[in-house]
Design an enzyme around this catalytic site. Structure first.
Site, PDB file in Angstrom:
ATOM      1  N   ARG A  58     -29.402  18.737   3.218  1.00  0.00           N
ATOM      2  CA  ARG A  58     -29.994  17.339   3.470  1.00  0.00           C
ATOM      3  C   ARG A  58     -29.666  16.627   4.490  1.00  0.00           C
ATOM      4  O   ARG A  58     -29.885  15.420   4.846  1.00  0.00           O
ATOM      5  CB  ARG A  58     -30.736  16.766   2.161  1.00  0.00           C
ATOM      6  CG  ARG A  58     -31.685  17.736   1.448  1.00  0.00           C
ATOM      7  CD  ARG A  58     -31.738  17.135  -0.123  1.00  0.00           C
ATOM      8  NE  ARG A  58     -32.474  15.662   0.155  1.00  0.00           N
ATOM      9  CZ  ARG A  58     -33.045  15.059  -0.943  1.00  0.00           C
ATOM     10  NH1 ARG A  58     -32.692  15.766  -2.200  1.00  0.00           N
ATOM     11  NH2 ARG A  58     -33.238  13.989  -1.097  1.00  0.00           N
TER      12      ARG A  58
ATOM     13  N   TYR B 107     -15.081  21.370   8.199  1.00  0.00           N
ATOM     14  CA  TYR B 107     -14.953  20.251   8.976  1.00  0.00           C
ATOM     15  C   TYR B 107     -14.823  20.188  10.346  1.00  0.00           C
ATOM     16  O   TYR B 107     -14.756  19.132  10.977  1.00  0.00           O
ATOM     17  CB  TYR B 107     -13.562  19.578   8.360  1.00  0.00           C
ATOM     18  CG  TYR B 107     -13.994  19.073   6.754  1.00  0.00           C
ATOM     19  CD1 TYR B 107     -14.334  17.765   6.560  1.00  0.00           C
ATOM     20  CD2 TYR B 107     -13.792  19.877   5.789  1.00  0.00           C
ATOM     21  CE1 TYR B 107     -14.588  17.371   5.225  1.00  0.00           C
ATOM     22  CE2 TYR B 107     -13.609  19.325   4.383  1.00  0.00           C
ATOM     23  CZ  TYR B 107     -14.434  18.270   4.385  1.00  0.00           C
ATOM     24  OH  TYR B 107     -14.585  17.446   3.178  1.00  0.00           O
TER      25      TYR B 107
ATOM     26  N   PHE C  11      -3.217  15.253  -1.011  1.00  0.00           N
ATOM     27  CA  PHE C  11      -3.908  13.918  -1.459  1.00  0.00           C
ATOM     28  C   PHE C  11      -5.408  14.068  -1.724  1.00  0.00           C
ATOM     29  O   PHE C  11      -5.976  13.201  -1.801  1.00  0.00           O
ATOM     30  CB  PHE C  11      -3.660  12.958  -0.253  1.00  0.00           C
ATOM     31  CG  PHE C  11      -4.063  13.250   1.064  1.00  0.00           C
ATOM     32  CD1 PHE C  11      -5.440  12.961   1.459  1.00  0.00           C
ATOM     33  CD2 PHE C  11      -3.304  13.808   1.906  1.00  0.00           C
ATOM     34  CE1 PHE C  11      -5.673  13.722   2.754  1.00  0.00           C
ATOM     35  CE2 PHE C  11      -3.646  14.219   3.179  1.00  0.00           C
ATOM     36  CZ  PHE C  11      -4.907  14.052   3.700  1.00  0.00           C
TER      37      PHE C  11
END
Length: 420
Positions: free
Chosen positions: A102, A134, A420
């Site tokens: 979406r 990414y 992290f």
């Protein structure tokens, strides 16, 4: 002034906005479920609760339900030349399985990169649980890591002169935290990709929940000393095992740093020689770590290369000016950046080992590439030559590629010391 609601409202009724402190638990529950729903040990949850920067966190809300998350840590990342550059450490990104396909992740990344730019941070960095996600947002692999499993019963170390002058002693990890952190801090400027340990992050290497040990010992530590000065340390665990042939324990290296070759060799020799063990495992080590050149049989170390830190240039000019270049360079870059269009266009980069400038120009381009290639090459571990061989960089002026590729490279492999 544009409000959050005006900027982030979506036509499907989902709103992406900054996180309020009293929404933290619901937000975290959405994140936890997206990563399988297994709660973290209380010790780890407490630490990350303390480290989470709520004012840099985003939530996606479908009515009262949190359906997406994203956060960022305020880091300082070392770059070639030793400068510690402000960077957003992107983390805790998730979308609820009920809200896939979406455009919600794109909305989160859009808002986050706009925010990072407004914070004046020229870089965004992340580690990817799913690497294929990414790239479309401009991130690229900039550092790699090596995982090893050494057969210490068969592999020998040839140590350099001075190794026997280094003295090792056991210490409780918490008792020597300050001196170990001092060693770490001295190492940071010398290797691109390392993170300056900001307050609170020094606790990360000491995380030791019993549920995460998988049968291994509590965290142990040895420090290396010469003339009363701490010159290195190693944090590790030992997992006792045996079979019909006798003890076959494993040493699990968690973290080690050393200030010189002798201290490095002394620590690794110690790890190789721990009684009742025949295997040493280490994950996430630098690809050029010196122990590799001391071993008698690299094949029995079973090295495995993996991706590590992904880098995204949020401000091309500021990012390229923040690092130095190992050879003089004067090149015009034609940069494509569909997701952050403020980076697109021509940039003239002029620099050397002392510093650099990078400014807009109308001059003819020498190289054409996207912001992803700049991110991959930024820390010096991926060459522009290699990217050009893959068809990702186009040379428009003969000789420009070789000039820029040499200049961008680092003599020390970039490395991310912890996640992290």
């Amino acid at each position: 002034m544009v409000t959050d609601a005006a900027r982030d409202g979506r036509s499907d009724g989902i709103v992406v906005r900054g996180l309020a402190r009293d929404e933290r638990d619901r937000w975290y529950g959405t994140l936890l479920r997206a990563f399988g729903g297994v709660p973290e040990p209380a010790e780890a949850r407490e630490l990350y609760d303390a480290l989470t920067e709520v004012d840099r966190s985003l939530g996606a809300w479908d009515g009262e339900a949190c359906v997406g998350t994203a956060g960022a840590f305020g880091f300082r990342l070392t770059v070639p030349g030793g400068a510690a550059v402000p960077a957003a450490g992107v983390t805790m990104v998730s979308v609820a399985a009920t809200h896939r396909r979406r455009g919600l992740l794109t909305s989160l990344m859009r808002r986050q990169l706009d925010d990072v730019r407004s914070w004046g941070r020229p870089l965004a960095v992340l580690t990817a649980s799913e690497p294929d996600i990414y790239g479309r947002f401009g991130y690229a692999v900039a550092t790699h890591r090596v995982d090893v499993e050494v057969d210490t019963a068969r592999v020998r170390l040839s140590v350099p002169p001075g190794t026997d002058e280094v003295r090792l002693r056991y210490a409780a990890p918490a008792d020597v935290l300050d001196v170990c952190e001092a060693v770490y801090a001295r190492k940071v400027p010398g290797r691109p990709g390392m993170l300056v340990r900001l307050p609170g992050w020094e606790r990360l290497p000491l995380l030791d929940p019993e549920a995460s040990r998988a049968g291994a010992s509590p965290l142990q530590c040895v420090v290396a000393e010469r003339d009363g000065e701490v010159v290195g340390y190693a944090r590790f665990r030992v997992k006792p095992e045996s079979d019909e042939g006798g003890p076959r324990g494993t040493v699990i290296l968690e973290d080690t740093e050393a200030l010189d070759a002798a201290a490095h060799a002394a620590l690794w020799r110690f790890l190789f020689d721990i009684d009742l063990t025949c295997t040493l495992t280490a994950r996430g080590r630098p690809v050029d770590e010196p122990w590799q050149y001391l071993v008698s049989d690299p094949r029995r170390c079973r090295p495995r290369l993996r991706d590590a830190l992904y880098v995204r240039l949020v401000d091309v000019g500021a990012a390229l000016e923040a690092r130095t270049y190992q050879a003089p360079v004067d090149v015009v870059l034609e940069v494509e950046d569909a997701f952050c269009p403020w980076n697109g266009g021509r940039w003239r980069l002029m620099g050397d080992a002392k510093g650099a400038t990078c400014e807009r120009t109308e001059d003819a381009a020498d190289l054409a590439l996207s912001v992803r290639e700049l991110g991959a090459a930024y820390l010096g571990g991926v060459t522009l030559d290699a990217l050009a061989a893959a068809g990702r960089v186009r040379e428009l002026r003969p000789g420009a590629l070789a000039e820029a590729s040499v200049a961008f490279a680092s003599t020390v492999a970039p490395w991310l010391p912890h996640g992290f």
